[in-house]
Design a protein around this motif. Sequence first.
Motif, mmCIF file in Angstrom:
data_model
loop_
_atom_site.group_PDB
_atom_site.id
_atom_site.type_symbol
_atom_site.label_atom_id
_atom_site.label_comp_id
_atom_site.label_asym_id
_atom_site.label_seq_id
_atom_site.Cartn_x
_atom_site.Cartn_y
_atom_site.Cartn_z
ATOM 1 N N TYR A 1 0.725 -0.986 0.061
ATOM 2 C CA TYR A 1 -0.326 -0.012 -0.283
ATOM 3 C C TYR A 1 0.897 1.386 0.213
ATOM 4 O O TYR A 1 1.286 1.362 0.596
ATOM 5 C CB TYR A 1 -0.838 -0.251 1.884
ATOM 6 N N ARG A 2 0.662 2.342 -0.670
ATOM 7 C CA ARG A 2 1.346 3.903 -0.947
ATOM 8 C C ARG A 2 0.582 4.628 -0.268
ATOM 9 O O ARG A 2 -0.750 4.940 -1.198
ATOM 10 C CB ARG A 2 1.909 3.566 -2.599
ATOM 11 N N ALA A 3 0.759 5.614 0.072
ATOM 12 C CA ALA A 3 -0.143 6.686 -0.015
ATOM 13 C C ALA A 3 0.691 7.602 0.982
ATOM 14 O O ALA A 3 1.943 7.015 2.113
ATOM 15 C CB ALA A 3 -0.981 6.365 1.190
ATOM 16 N N GLU A 4 0.625 9.337 0.934
ATOM 17 C CA GLU A 4 1.638 9.938 1.998
ATOM 18 C C GLU A 4 3.347 9.714 2.241
ATOM 19 O O GLU A 4 3.555 9.771 3.356
ATOM 20 C CB GLU A 4 0.897 9.400 3.547
ATOM 21 N N GLY A 5 3.838 9.468 1.164
ATOM 22 C CA GLY A 5 5.079 9.144 0.804
ATOM 23 C C GLY A 5 5.616 7.749 1.751
ATOM 24 O O GLY A 5 6.810 7.869 2.094
ATOM 25 N N VAL A 6 4.571 7.221 1.482
ATOM 26 C CA VAL A 6 5.339 5.542 3.007
ATOM 27 C C VAL A 6 4.618 4.570 2.475
ATOM 28 O O VAL A 6 4.154 4.789 1.276
ATOM 29 C CB VAL A 6 5.080 5.614 4.229
ATOM 30 N N LYS A 7 5.587 3.636 1.501
ATOM 31 C CA LYS A 7 4.372 1.998 1.375
ATOM 32 C C LYS A 7 4.880 1.252 2.350
ATOM 33 O O LYS A 7 5.752 1.223 3.155
ATOM 34 C CB LYS A 7 6.224 1.863 0.815
ATOM 35 N N VAL B 1 7.106 -0.819 7.495
ATOM 36 C CA VAL B 1 6.829 1.064 6.206
ATOM 37 C C VAL B 1 8.197 1.155 6.017
ATOM 38 O O VAL B 1 9.177 1.210 7.010
ATOM 39 C CB VAL B 1 6.506 1.700 7.548
ATOM 40 N N LYS B 2 8.523 1.864 5.107
ATOM 41 C CA LYS B 2 9.555 2.352 4.111
ATOM 42 C C LYS B 2 9.153 3.525 3.570
ATOM 43 O O LYS B 2 7.489 3.646 3.604
ATOM 44 C CB LYS B 2 10.401 0.687 3.101
ATOM 45 N N THR B 3 10.180 4.270 3.099
ATOM 46 C CA THR B 3 10.225 5.365 2.618
ATOM 47 C C THR B 3 9.601 4.514 1.291
ATOM 48 O O THR B 3 9.525 4.062 0.841
ATOM 49 C CB THR B 3 11.061 6.486 2.147
ATOM 50 N N GLU B 4 9.152 5.904 -0.103
ATOM 51 C CA GLU B 4 8.628 5.453 -1.546
ATOM 52 C C GLU B 4 9.909 5.300 -1.956
ATOM 53 O O GLU B 4 10.049 4.569 -2.953
ATOM 54 C CB GLU B 4 8.389 7.071 -1.990
ATOM 55 N N GLU B 5 11.394 5.928 -1.342
ATOM 56 C CA GLU B 5 12.484 5.021 -2.602
ATOM 57 C C GLU B 5 12.643 4.102 -1.888
ATOM 58 O O GLU B 5 13.725 3.283 -2.624
ATOM 59 C CB GLU B 5 13.785 6.098 -1.693
ATOM 60 N N GLY B 6 12.515 3.212 -0.186
ATOM 61 C CA GLY B 6 12.919 1.670 -0.422
ATOM 62 C C GLY B 6 13.807 1.986 1.223
ATOM 63 O O GLY B 6 13.737 0.649 1.583
#
Length: 130
Positions: free
Chosen positions: A29-35, A51-56
């Motif tokens: 799930y992706r939202a609010e800048g996190v995955k 929980v990871k950042t969009e960059e992983g």
Amino acid sequence: AAEAQSVDLSTIVDMFMHAKTSGYKRPIYRAEGVKISLAPDNSANAGALYVKTEEGDYIGKVADGKFYATRGATEEHTQAIAIIATNPRDAAIRYGRQTGSCACCGRTLSNKQSIELGIGPICADKWGFM
């Protein structure tokens, strides 16, 4: 050391359990800048959500109804988890409208209805957003 945040995260956990029972083996799930992703069943954190950042970059986990942030997690990351927990469906729709991609499968939203809704109809159903 990880710090547990006291925000009710049951909506996020419920959303992932719904996706898993709907047939997704590895929901993301992706939202609010996190995955956010489900920890593998055979891992030491089985049942937790990573929980990871969009960059992983790994920034914490959701376990036992709490967010355990790593030292690398910022206040913005903690706030992102709280925003998602408030209403995961709305956060997914915002993500889809901002990026043109589905928050649940990552695919480009291509038909008119999906673009307007900000989420694909199959994902909306399988994640319990309908």
